[in-house]
Write a protein that holds these residues in place. Structure first.
Motif, PDB file in Angstrom:
ATOM      1  N   ILE B 236      31.952  41.501  35.567  1.00 34.20           N
ATOM      2  CA  ILE B 236      30.981  42.121  34.664  1.00 34.20           C
ATOM      3  C   ILE B 236      29.762  42.473  35.514  1.00 34.20           C
ATOM      4  CG2 ILE B 236      29.481  41.737  32.664  1.00 34.20           C
ATOM      5  CD1 ILE B 236      31.704  39.634  31.784  1.00 34.20           C
ATOM      6  N   PRO B 237      29.462  43.763  35.685  1.00 38.56           N
ATOM      7  CA  PRO B 237      28.348  44.144  36.572  1.00 38.56           C
ATOM      8  C   PRO B 237      27.007  43.648  36.014  1.00 38.56           C
ATOM      9  CG  PRO B 237      29.694  46.047  35.953  1.00 38.56           C
ATOM     10  CD  PRO B 237      30.090  44.924  35.056  1.00 38.56           C
ATOM     11  N   MET B 238      26.149  43.192  36.894  1.00 41.39           N
ATOM     12  CA  MET B 238      24.870  42.616  36.469  1.00 41.39           C
ATOM     13  C   MET B 238      23.683  43.273  37.154  1.00 41.39           C
ATOM     14  SD  MET B 238      26.003  38.634  36.259  1.00 41.39           S
ATOM     15  CE  MET B 238      27.402  38.833  37.349  1.00 41.39           C
ATOM     16  N   ASN B 239      22.580  43.371  36.427  1.00 37.13           N
ATOM     17  CA  ASN B 239      21.338  43.939  36.962  1.00 37.13           C
ATOM     18  C   ASN B 239      20.424  42.860  37.530  1.00 37.13           C
ATOM     19  OD1 ASN B 239      22.059  46.521  36.091  1.00 37.13           O
ATOM     20  ND2 ASN B 239      21.214  46.149  34.045  1.00 37.13           N
ATOM     21  N   ASN B 240      19.330  43.313  38.135  1.00 39.78           N
ATOM     22  CA  ASN B 240      18.237  42.428  38.573  1.00 39.78           C
ATOM     23  C   ASN B 240      18.677  41.302  39.504  1.00 39.78           C
ATOM     24  OD1 ASN B 240      16.040  43.690  37.150  1.00 39.78           O
ATOM     25  ND2 ASN B 240      16.940  42.910  35.262  1.00 39.78           N
ATOM     26  N   GLY B 241      19.768  41.518  40.202  1.00 42.66           N
ATOM     27  CA  GLY B 241      20.210  40.510  41.161  1.00 42.66           C
ATOM     28  C   GLY B 241      20.720  39.222  40.534  1.00 42.66           C
ATOM     29  N   VAL B 242      21.002  39.247  39.229  1.00 37.78           N
ATOM     30  CA  VAL B 242      21.557  38.048  38.593  1.00 37.78           C
ATOM     31  C   VAL B 242      22.974  37.849  39.135  1.00 37.78           C
ATOM     32  CG1 VAL B 242      22.163  36.955  36.398  1.00 37.78           C
ATOM     33  CG2 VAL B 242      20.144  38.419  36.537  1.00 37.78           C
ATOM     34  N   GLU B 243      23.279  36.617  39.516  1.00 35.88           N
ATOM     35  CA  GLU B 243      24.549  36.379  40.203  1.00 35.88           C
ATOM     36  C   GLU B 243      25.710  36.052  39.282  1.00 35.88           C
ATOM     37  OE1 GLU B 243      23.723  33.448  43.140  1.00 35.88           O
ATOM     38  OE2 GLU B 243      22.367  34.773  44.226  1.00 35.88           O
ATOM     39  N   SER B 244      25.414  35.464  38.138  1.00 30.63           N
ATOM     40  CA  SER B 244      26.499  35.102  37.239  1.00 30.63           C
ATOM     41  C   SER B 244      25.998  34.996  35.813  1.00 30.63           C
ATOM     42  CB  SER B 244      27.102  33.760  37.656  1.00 30.63           C
ATOM     43  OG  SER B 244      26.165  32.724  37.415  1.00 30.63           O
ATOM     44  N   LEU B 245      26.951  35.069  34.887  1.00 28.85           N
ATOM     45  CA  LEU B 245      26.635  34.876  33.472  1.00 28.85           C
ATOM     46  C   LEU B 245      27.123  33.498  33.057  1.00 28.85           C
ATOM     47  CD1 LEU B 245      27.790  38.329  32.066  1.00 28.85           C
ATOM     48  CD2 LEU B 245      25.444  37.496  32.231  1.00 28.85           C
ATOM     49  N   ASN B 246      26.550  32.970  32.013  1.00 37.77           N
ATOM     50  CA  ASN B 246      27.068  31.742  31.420  1.00 37.77           C
ATOM     51  C   ASN B 246      28.516  31.982  30.991  1.00 37.77           C
ATOM     52  OD1 ASN B 246      27.729  30.386  28.720  1.00 37.77           O
ATOM     53  ND2 ASN B 246      26.106  29.103  29.532  1.00 37.77           N
ATOM     54  N   VAL B 247      29.370  30.978  31.190  1.00 32.58           N
ATOM     55  CA  VAL B 247      30.801  31.144  30.923  1.00 32.58           C
ATOM     56  C   VAL B 247      31.069  31.446  29.443  1.00 32.58           C
ATOM     57  CG1 VAL B 247      31.253  28.651  30.659  1.00 32.58           C
ATOM     58  CG2 VAL B 247      33.096  30.165  31.368  1.00 32.58           C
ATOM     59  N   ALA B 248      30.242  30.903  28.554  1.00 40.09           N
ATOM     60  CA  ALA B 248      30.430  31.171  27.123  1.00 40.09           C
ATOM     61  C   ALA B 248      30.022  32.603  26.784  1.00 40.09           C
ATOM     62  CB  ALA B 248      29.627  30.176  26.286  1.00 40.09           C
ATOM     63  N   VAL B 249      29.046  33.110  27.494  1.00 40.75           N
ATOM     64  CA  VAL B 249      28.641  34.510  27.317  1.00 40.75           C
ATOM     65  C   VAL B 249      29.765  35.423  27.803  1.00 40.75           C
ATOM     66  CG1 VAL B 249      27.105  36.265  28.325  1.00 40.75           C
ATOM     67  CG2 VAL B 249      26.140  34.222  27.257  1.00 40.75           C
ATOM     68  N   THR B 250      30.343  35.088  28.941  1.00 38.73           N
ATOM     69  CA  THR B 250      31.459  35.868  29.469  1.00 38.73           C
ATOM     70  C   THR B 250      32.614  35.890  28.460  1.00 38.73           C
ATOM     71  OG1 THR B 250      30.818  35.158  31.674  1.00 38.73           O
ATOM     72  CG2 THR B 250      32.996  36.129  31.460  1.00 38.73           C
ATOM     73  N   ALA B 251      32.921  34.725  27.884  1.00 39.61           N
ATOM     74  CA  ALA B 251      33.988  34.651  26.881  1.00 39.61           C
ATOM     75  C   ALA B 251      33.690  35.575  25.708  1.00 39.61           C
ATOM     76  CB  ALA B 251      34.146  33.213  26.398  1.00 39.61           C
ATOM     77  N   ALA B 252      32.440  35.597  25.276  1.00 37.53           N
ATOM     78  CA  ALA B 252      32.062  36.438  24.137  1.00 37.53           C
ATOM     79  C   ALA B 252      32.214  37.917  24.474  1.00 37.53           C
ATOM     80  CB  ALA B 252      30.621  36.134  23.720  1.00 37.53           C
ATOM     81  N   LEU B 253      31.860  38.288  25.710  1.00 37.89           N
ATOM     82  CA  LEU B 253      31.976  39.699  26.098  1.00 37.89           C
ATOM     83  C   LEU B 253      33.444  40.132  26.133  1.00 37.89           C
ATOM     84  CD1 LEU B 253      29.214  39.973  28.855  1.00 37.89           C
ATOM     85  CD2 LEU B 253      29.077  40.639  26.447  1.00 37.89           C
ATOM     86  N   ILE B 254      34.332  39.201  26.442  1.00 39.70           N
ATOM     87  CA  ILE B 254      35.775  39.505  26.390  1.00 39.70           C
ATOM     88  C   ILE B 254      36.234  39.579  24.937  1.00 39.70           C
ATOM     89  CG2 ILE B 254      38.081  38.632  26.973  1.00 39.70           C
ATOM     90  CD1 ILE B 254      36.734  37.234  29.400  1.00 39.70           C
ATOM     91  N   ALA B 255      35.797  38.632  24.144  1.00 36.95           N
ATOM     92  CA  ALA B 255      36.248  38.546  22.748  1.00 36.95           C
ATOM     93  C   ALA B 255      35.784  39.727  21.902  1.00 36.95           C
ATOM     94  CB  ALA B 255      35.774  37.238  22.120  1.00 36.95           C
ATOM     95  N   PHE B 256      34.655  40.315  22.285  1.00 31.31           N
ATOM     96  CA  PHE B 256      34.106  41.437  21.496  1.00 31.31           C
ATOM     97  C   PHE B 256      34.125  42.738  22.282  1.00 31.31           C
ATOM     98  CE2 PHE B 256      32.483  37.793  19.219  1.00 31.31           C
ATOM     99  CZ  PHE B 256      32.619  38.191  17.901  1.00 31.31           C
ATOM    100  N   ARG B 257      35.080  42.898  23.182  1.00 33.11           N
ATOM    101  CA  ARG B 257      35.192  44.148  23.949  1.00 33.11           C
ATOM    102  C   ARG B 257      35.330  45.331  23.011  1.00 33.11           C
ATOM    103  NH1 ARG B 257      39.654  44.138  28.451  1.00 33.11           N
ATOM    104  NH2 ARG B 257      38.569  46.066  28.977  1.00 33.11           N
TER     105      ARG B 257
END
Lengths: 257, 257
Positions: B236-257
């Motif tokens: 998941i591409p990220m702005n502002n040099g953020v290196e990673s997303l919270n794993v639960a946030v990642t799950a949500a982005l998959i679940a609501f694609r």
């Protein structure tokens, strides 16, 4: 010219400078904040009662490298600065963060832009606030409108949950959310509440203007006063009879639309 | 015919039944679980040492309504059932949940389907696990592949963070994740790891077959053994040099694609 007058340019500039500072506390938090080369440290505050510790030596070393003023206080004075004597561990820092500013400034600079903001209306859980900041910073959000009262305060728990992104996230400070939203509306932005009772789906909502997405309290949702200002209200459809999503998850779905 | 033989239909049916049970503990947790009309309660376990309390009366009343067996144990025996004497508060319940099953059963029932699963490979934080279950249950995910070891256990913290959705979420139990993933691959599914090092973007990834998205540990990411089984890897591409997303946030982005 009397520079102490409240409308003088010098006074306003000074006020803007102090308004741009964020005071953080706690040894690990301050240490992590200072490691970011983009963080400008104005003042480091230490309790005279602190016993020597490696992390304090490291903090002082970083503060000196940044050319900051280092002030030693008695315990009570430090508590007044950190506003959290139970958790400050004898250390507080006034930081100028690259993304932290008053919303006024953002409005001036982005008058003609089609920006997307997230506004927080009563997010009480520090972990949720931290996660919202992290997702908004990583995603496509131009600013997080954060009222000084009514939300979790930026404390070590928030900073941890933000994975340190609070030091670079576009945080727009305001005193009162309704006032700020009215200012944004006057400059042409749309205000949109997230609500499970809405009829429009987030996926189908594509505003033609700048838009501020309002996220409400974990239990109560968006407050009545703010709801009245909203031009739109959108929902995220859910399966299996689930009634609501975590507010930080909702923020992420907006940030990564 | 000897029904105790390990390959007899009666034995297998009995095993399938006991495998379908989830034991939860803690007074509030058990009370909330029993309030859901769809939850089948097999046995309620109580410590003989429990002092009278309103919530216990309510729990017993609900258990009786559900026609469940109620068993009183000495404290040690209850600890062996709850496996968490520090937090069980003298109450445990064997539940049969509508969405909880062995992955074998899911594979049998969905052989020809283009399902989407989330698999968890070392999610240690109970709040993350609870949030993942909540988002997956609300979004477009057909099952959460949850190995018995290596992830947070389903405890009161997880149940709270899931906002109670754990009692209806499609949870697919497995012993070992690599074994389960090999079974799924053999039946035609694709396995896809979420990784910030991937080159393909999640948004641009649209598999033509059933797909299992693997989410790794909060710090380490997807384990080496599981990575070797993955057909794809997306980011998941990220702005502002953020290196990673919270794993639960990642799950949500998959679940609501």
């Amino acid at each position: 010219m009397n520079t102490t007058r409240e409308d003088s340019p010098a006074y306003l500039e000074k006020k803007r400078f102090f308004d741009s500072l964020m005071t953080v506390y706690g040894r690990k938090t301050v240490f992590e904040a200072l490691q970011d080369p983009a963080t400008y440290l104005y003042r480091l505050h230490l309790a005279k009662s602190n016993k020597p510790a490696e992390i304090l030596t490291d903090i002082i070393c970083l503060a000196e490298q940044k050319g900051a003023e280092i002030i030693y206080h008695d315990r009570q004075a430090l508590s007044r600065i950190s506003k959290n004597s139970a958790q400050d561990q004898g250390v507080a820092a006034d930081l100028q963060l690259r993304g932290y500013q008053h919303y006024d400034k953002f409005l001036q600079d982005n008058r003609q832009q089609k920006y997307n903001l997230i506004a927080l209306d009563g997010v009480h859980n520090p972990q949720n606030l931290g996660m919202i900041i992290r997702s908004a910073c990583a995603g496509n959000i131009d600013g997080i409108l954060l009222p000084q009262k009514g939300n979790a305060q930026i404390d070590p728990l928030v900073i941890k949950a933000s994975a340190g992104t609070v030091f670079r996230a576009p945080l727009l400070r305001c005193k009162d959310l309704t006032e700020a939203l009215m200012d944004f509306k006057q400059k042409g932005a749309i205000v949109c509440a997230l609500s499970s009772h809405a009829t429009t789906e987030l996926k189908k909502f594509s505003p033609e203007k700048a838009c501020i997405y309002v996220l409400g309290n974990e239990t109560e949702g968006v407050s009545h006063a703010v709801q009245k200002l909203c031009d739109e209200s959108v929902k995220i459809p859910m399966n299996n009879g689930v009634e609501s999503l975590n507010v930080a998850v909702t923020a992420a779905l907006i940030a990564f639309r």
